[in-house]
Motif scaffolding. Structure first.
Motif, PDB file in Angstrom:
ATOM      1  N   LEU A 242       0.240  -1.183  -0.242  1.00  0.00           N
ATOM      2  CA  LEU A 242      -0.040   0.129  -0.319  1.00  0.00           C
ATOM      3  C   LEU A 242       1.269   1.080   0.037  1.00  0.00           C
ATOM      4  O   LEU A 242       2.064   1.151   0.827  1.00  0.00           O
ATOM      5  N   LEU A 243       0.610   2.090  -0.551  1.00  0.00           N
ATOM      6  CA  LEU A 243       1.202   3.413  -1.088  1.00  0.00           C
ATOM      7  C   LEU A 243       0.693   3.874   0.199  1.00  0.00           C
ATOM      8  O   LEU A 243      -0.946   3.666   1.090  1.00  0.00           O
ATOM      9  N   ALA A 244       0.624   5.558   1.076  1.00  0.00           N
ATOM     10  CA  ALA A 244       0.056   5.980   2.008  1.00  0.00           C
ATOM     11  C   ALA A 244      -1.126   7.024   1.892  1.00  0.00           C
ATOM     12  O   ALA A 244      -1.623   7.078   0.419  1.00  0.00           O
ATOM     13  N   GLY A 245      -2.172   6.324   2.542  1.00  0.00           N
ATOM     14  CA  GLY A 245      -3.533   6.506   1.849  1.00  0.00           C
ATOM     15  C   GLY A 245      -4.496   5.373   0.757  1.00  0.00           C
ATOM     16  O   GLY A 245      -5.964   5.868   0.875  1.00  0.00           O
ATOM     17  N   ALA A 246      -3.304   4.951   1.308  1.00  0.00           N
ATOM     18  CA  ALA A 246      -3.839   3.359   0.055  1.00  0.00           C
ATOM     19  C   ALA A 246      -4.661   2.312   0.871  1.00  0.00           C
ATOM     20  O   ALA A 246      -4.881   2.154   2.015  1.00  0.00           O
ATOM     21  N   GLY A 247      -5.632   1.320  -0.098  1.00  0.00           N
ATOM     22  CA  GLY A 247      -6.256   0.522   0.903  1.00  0.00           C
ATOM     23  C   GLY A 247      -7.502   0.486   1.011  1.00  0.00           C
ATOM     24  O   GLY A 247      -8.226   1.895   0.762  1.00  0.00           O
ATOM     25  N   ILE A 248      -8.421  -0.454   0.964  1.00  0.00           N
ATOM     26  CA  ILE A 248      -9.428  -0.387   1.477  1.00  0.00           C
ATOM     27  C   ILE A 248     -10.293  -1.696   1.784  1.00  0.00           C
ATOM     28  O   ILE A 248      -9.695  -2.718   2.078  1.00  0.00           O
ATOM     29  N   ASP A 249     -12.104  -1.330   3.124  1.00  0.00           N
ATOM     30  CA  ASP A 249     -12.092  -2.093   3.500  1.00  0.00           C
ATOM     31  C   ASP A 249     -13.378  -2.507   3.574  1.00  0.00           C
ATOM     32  O   ASP A 249     -14.126  -0.925   3.048  1.00  0.00           O
ATOM     33  N   LYS A 250     -14.300  -2.478   3.352  1.00  0.00           N
ATOM     34  CA  LYS A 250     -14.754  -3.882   3.785  1.00  0.00           C
ATOM     35  C   LYS A 250     -14.283  -4.913   1.990  1.00  0.00           C
ATOM     36  O   LYS A 250     -15.038  -4.043   2.042  1.00  0.00           O
TER      37      LYS A 250
END
Length: 421
Positions: A242-250
């Motif tokens: 992940l880069l800063a500020g990235a990602g998902i949930d859920k």
């Protein structure tokens, strides 16, 4: 064997005892967000025990809401999470609820530890009065009153190392006298989480108490030395980059296969669902500092000294202490630095070691360093943090994780208690 968990937090101590075969009667906790986490975890245990685990998985996948999840749980199970502070104003209500849950059972064990700020060295250093007069100094009196009320065979009391030195040992001395007055002997152990297989350096005080008329042999927890060849990389390696500020949930899929550390310690425990792996956004200045810190560690195994930064990156007025305020979580060591509740405020002390990512740890990474299983979900008061466009409250989650007892350490202690009983 059953137990009551006082000052339960998000349930790390309880999780270890449940894994060892104990049954929770009630969790008492004043923090509302932590109580939602406890309720969600109670839903997990109930559904799994009743062959309805798929409902919980649906929640982790974001297919059903938190309200829908809770509707699947009987009222008496939900009422076992008591969102009240332990103390004279609420004890009667707490006792009434616990009595209704107990029925004809007797309590075998009380576990828990009062909030640690009153005893911690950091808490005292930040307080103008050195925590003198803080009512939290005397929550052990309430703990002792619960021992007298429920008369369990044993108790487990967890706290910070500063308990031994607070007011030059006065509180600890009073505690021992009070517990004895209530009918309990005690032994104090200074333990290191890493010795229990947790990939984190975390020193804590564990007090084990027992009814003074019971002839019990208490094992020496300080002699526990768990041998592992695992390093911090083992809790990071299968998670998506992940880069800063990235990602998902859920939810997200894992980026790699599991490993023996994650399997053996019930962290990645069978389902292909990854939640709460979302990184904080960082400004350009912080990312420049993170990059310098990572390079320095990777190149020479040295920590970044704040005063060695280029002048344009130095914005803190304090130049005489806390030189390691920017610190990499070294993936080539068998333990990380202690994960504390301050991680809720910023991630500078918990920089991810991958130069490709340049960010601080996610909630899931911090939870893994604390040995929480991946299907443990940390809640906020509201199901989402609208301001940050998250499906959970990151600040609340980090705070709960930093304050928790590592479940893996709790499990080892619980096994020894179960053997004694």
């Amino acid at each position: 064997m059953n137990f009551i968990d006082l000052f339960a937090g998000a349930g790390g101590l309880s999780e270890g005892f449940i894994r060892a075969g104990f049954t929770p009667i009630a969790h008492v906790e004043m923090d509302k967000a932590a109580c939602y986490s406890l309720r969600t975890r109670t839903a997990y245990h109930y559904l799994k025990a009743n062959n309805q685990y798929s409902i919980y998985v649906s929640y982790l996948r974001g297919e059903i809401s938190r309200e829908k999840l809770y509707k699947e749980i009987p009222d008496e199970v939900k009422s076992s999470i008591i969102n009240l502070p332990v103390g004279p104003e609420h004890n009667e209500t707490i006792h009434k609820t616990i009595k209704s849950l107990l029925g004809k059972q007797k309590v075998d064990l009380i576990i828990g530890g009062p909030p640690c700020q009153a005893y911690s060295l950091a808490g005292r250093s930040r307080s103008a009065t050195k925590m003198e007069g803080d009512p939290r100094n005397y929550l052990f009196v309430e703990y002792a009153n619960y021992l007298a009320f429920y008369k369990p065979k044993m108790f487990v009391f967890e706290n910070v190392l500063g308990l031994k030195s607070a007011k030059r040992g006065f509180y600890l001395e009073q505690m021992e006298k009070l517990f004895l007055d209530r009918g309990y002997k005690m032994k104090l152990f200074t333990v290191e989480a890493n010795n229990f297989g947790v990939l984190q350096r975390r020193r804590r005080v564990i007090i084990i108490g027992w009814k003074k008329d019971l002839n019990l042999e208490i094992p020496n927890l300080e002699e526990v030395k768990h041998q592992t060849k695992s390093t911090v990389a083992d809790v990071l390696v299968d998670l998506p980059v992940l880069l800063a500020g990235a990602g998902i949930d859920k939810y997200q899929a894992y980026a790699g296969d599991t490993n023996q550390y994650l399997i053996n310690n019930c962290i990645r425990n069978g389902i292909d669902v990854l939640t709460q792996h979302i990184s904080r956004p960082h400004n350009q200045q912080d990312k420049k500092i993170y990059r310098i810190a990572i390079k320095k560690w990777k190149r020479s195994g040295e920590r970044l000294n704040y005063n060695d930064l280029p002048d344009e990156l130095k914005t803190h007025n304090n130049r005489t202490s806390f030189f390691d305020r920017f610190k990499v979580v070294a993936d080539d060591l068998p333990y990380s630095q202690t994960v504390v509740a301050h991680i809720a405020k910023d991630g500078h002390y918990y920089i991810h070691p991958d130069i490709k990512q340049i960010r601080s740890l996610t909630v899931r990474e911090a939870a893994r360093l604390q040995s929480f299983p991946d299907d443990y979900y940390f809640e906020g008061v509201k199901p989402s943090d609208i301001k940050r466009k998250l499906s959970f409250n990151r600040t609340a989650a980090f705070k709960q994780i930093g304050n928790a007892v590592p479940p893996l350490m709790a499990y080892a202690i619980a096994k020894s208690i179960m053997k004694i009983l």
